[in-house]
Design a protein around this motif. Structure first.
Motif, PDB file in Angstrom:
ATOM      1  N   LEU A   9       0.837  -1.206   0.000  1.00 13.46           N
ATOM      2  CA  LEU A   9       0.000   0.000   0.000  1.00 13.46           C
ATOM      3  C   LEU A   9       0.872   1.257   0.000  1.00 13.46           C
ATOM      4  N   ALA A  10       1.954   1.222   0.759  1.00 15.36           N
ATOM      5  CA  ALA A  10       2.879   2.359   0.780  1.00 15.36           C
ATOM      6  C   ALA A  10       3.503   2.549  -0.603  1.00 15.36           C
ATOM      7  N   LEU A  11       3.871   1.465  -1.255  1.00 17.88           N
ATOM      8  CA  LEU A  11       4.432   1.560  -2.603  1.00 17.88           C
ATOM      9  C   LEU A  11       3.416   2.187  -3.555  1.00 17.88           C
ATOM     10  N   ALA A  12       2.177   1.763  -3.471  1.00 21.04           N
ATOM     11  CA  ALA A  12       1.135   2.343  -4.321  1.00 21.04           C
ATOM     12  C   ALA A  12       1.010   3.845  -4.074  1.00 21.04           C
ATOM     13  N   HIS A  13       1.086   4.237  -2.821  1.00 18.94           N
ATOM     14  CA  HIS A  13       1.009   5.665  -2.492  1.00 18.94           C
ATOM     15  C   HIS A  13       2.216   6.414  -3.066  1.00 18.94           C
ATOM     16  N   ILE A  14       3.382   5.850  -2.909  1.00 21.46           N
ATOM     17  CA  ILE A  14       4.608   6.470  -3.428  1.00 21.46           C
ATOM     18  C   ILE A  14       4.506   6.641  -4.942  1.00 21.46           C
ATOM     19  N   ILE A  15       4.083   5.600  -5.623  1.00 25.37           N
ATOM     20  CA  ILE A  15       3.998   5.640  -7.081  1.00 25.37           C
ATOM     21  C   ILE A  15       2.936   6.641  -7.544  1.00 25.37           C
ATOM     22  N   GLY A  16       1.919   6.843  -6.746  1.00 27.39           N
ATOM     23  CA  GLY A  16       0.857   7.775  -7.092  1.00 27.39           C
ATOM     24  C   GLY A  16       1.194   9.241  -6.873  1.00 27.39           C
ATOM     25  N   ASP A  17       2.308   9.506  -6.238  1.00 26.19           N
ATOM     26  CA  ASP A  17       2.738  10.876  -5.958  1.00 26.19           C
ATOM     27  C   ASP A  17       3.959  11.180  -6.835  1.00 26.19           C
ATOM     28  N   ASP A  18       3.844  12.181  -7.711  1.00 27.74           N
ATOM     29  CA  ASP A  18       4.918  12.459  -8.672  1.00 27.74           C
ATOM     30  C   ASP A  18       6.283  12.647  -8.025  1.00 27.74           C
ATOM     31  N   ALA A  19       6.358  13.471  -7.000  1.00 28.53           N
ATOM     32  CA  ALA A  19       7.649  13.770  -6.367  1.00 28.53           C
ATOM     33  C   ALA A  19       8.215  12.542  -5.664  1.00 28.53           C
ATOM     34  N   LEU A  20       7.378  11.850  -4.908  1.00 31.22           N
ATOM     35  CA  LEU A  20       7.851  10.645  -4.220  1.00 31.22           C
ATOM     36  C   LEU A  20       8.293   9.586  -5.221  1.00 31.22           C
ATOM     37  N   ARG A  36       6.233  -3.105 -11.582  1.00 33.05           N
ATOM     38  CA  ARG A  36       5.010  -3.836 -11.949  1.00 33.05           C
ATOM     39  C   ARG A  36       5.233  -5.339 -11.861  1.00 33.05           C
ATOM     40  N   ALA A  37       6.389  -5.800 -12.273  1.00 34.00           N
ATOM     41  CA  ALA A  37       6.673  -7.233 -12.301  1.00 34.00           C
ATOM     42  C   ALA A  37       7.025  -7.805 -10.934  1.00 34.00           C
ATOM     43  N   ARG A  38       7.610  -6.981 -10.063  1.00 37.40           N
ATOM     44  CA  ARG A  38       8.187  -7.525  -8.831  1.00 37.40           C
ATOM     45  C   ARG A  38       7.706  -6.827  -7.561  1.00 37.40           C
ATOM     46  N   ALA A  39       6.599  -6.133  -7.609  1.00 38.51           N
ATOM     47  CA  ALA A  39       6.155  -5.294  -6.499  1.00 38.51           C
ATOM     48  C   ALA A  39       6.106  -6.012  -5.156  1.00 38.51           C
ATOM     49  N   GLY A  40       5.711  -7.254  -5.112  1.00 39.95           N
ATOM     50  CA  GLY A  40       5.572  -7.954  -3.841  1.00 39.95           C
ATOM     51  C   GLY A  40       6.790  -8.718  -3.379  1.00 39.95           C
ATOM     52  N   GLU A  41       7.871  -8.647  -4.139  1.00 43.78           N
ATOM     53  CA  GLU A  41       9.068  -9.405  -3.771  1.00 43.78           C
ATOM     54  C   GLU A  41       9.787  -8.743  -2.591  1.00 43.78           C
ATOM     55  N   PRO A  42      10.451  -9.562  -1.783  1.00 43.88           N
ATOM     56  CA  PRO A  42      11.083  -9.051  -0.558  1.00 43.88           C
ATOM     57  C   PRO A  42      12.038  -7.884  -0.770  1.00 43.88           C
TER      58      PRO A  42
END
Length: 77
Positions: A9-20, A36-42
């Motif tokens: 969820l934090a990654l989604a938020h980061i990706i949704g904010d241009d500056a972040l 997109r391919a590896r979002a859930g990998e450790p």
């Protein structure tokens, strides 16, 4: 909420904010296709946690947006 889910969820938020997003991509070396391919990998989730832990204002802002305590975003289980 499971820590991996929270970091996704934090990654989604980061990706949704241009500056972040731009700073995250620059600091981690990831690109959009890799995320997109590896979002859930450790290693990607660890990069999200490290990115947020490395800059308190971003950590606090993302935690507030997700409605969680900042410390929940820094720890990987």
């Amino acid at each position: 909420m499971a820590n991996d889910t929270l970091l996704l969820l934090a990654l989604a938020h980061i990706i949704g904010d241009d500056a972040l997003r731009e700073r995250f991509l620059a600091l981690t070396g990831f690109d959009g296709a890799t995320l997109r391919a590896r979002a859930g990998e450790p290693d990607v989730l660890q990069a999200v946690a490290a990115f947020l832990a490395g800059h308190e204002p971003d950590l606090v802002a993302v935690a507030a947006a997700l409605g969680v305590e900042p410390g929940a975003l820094c720890a990987r289980s």
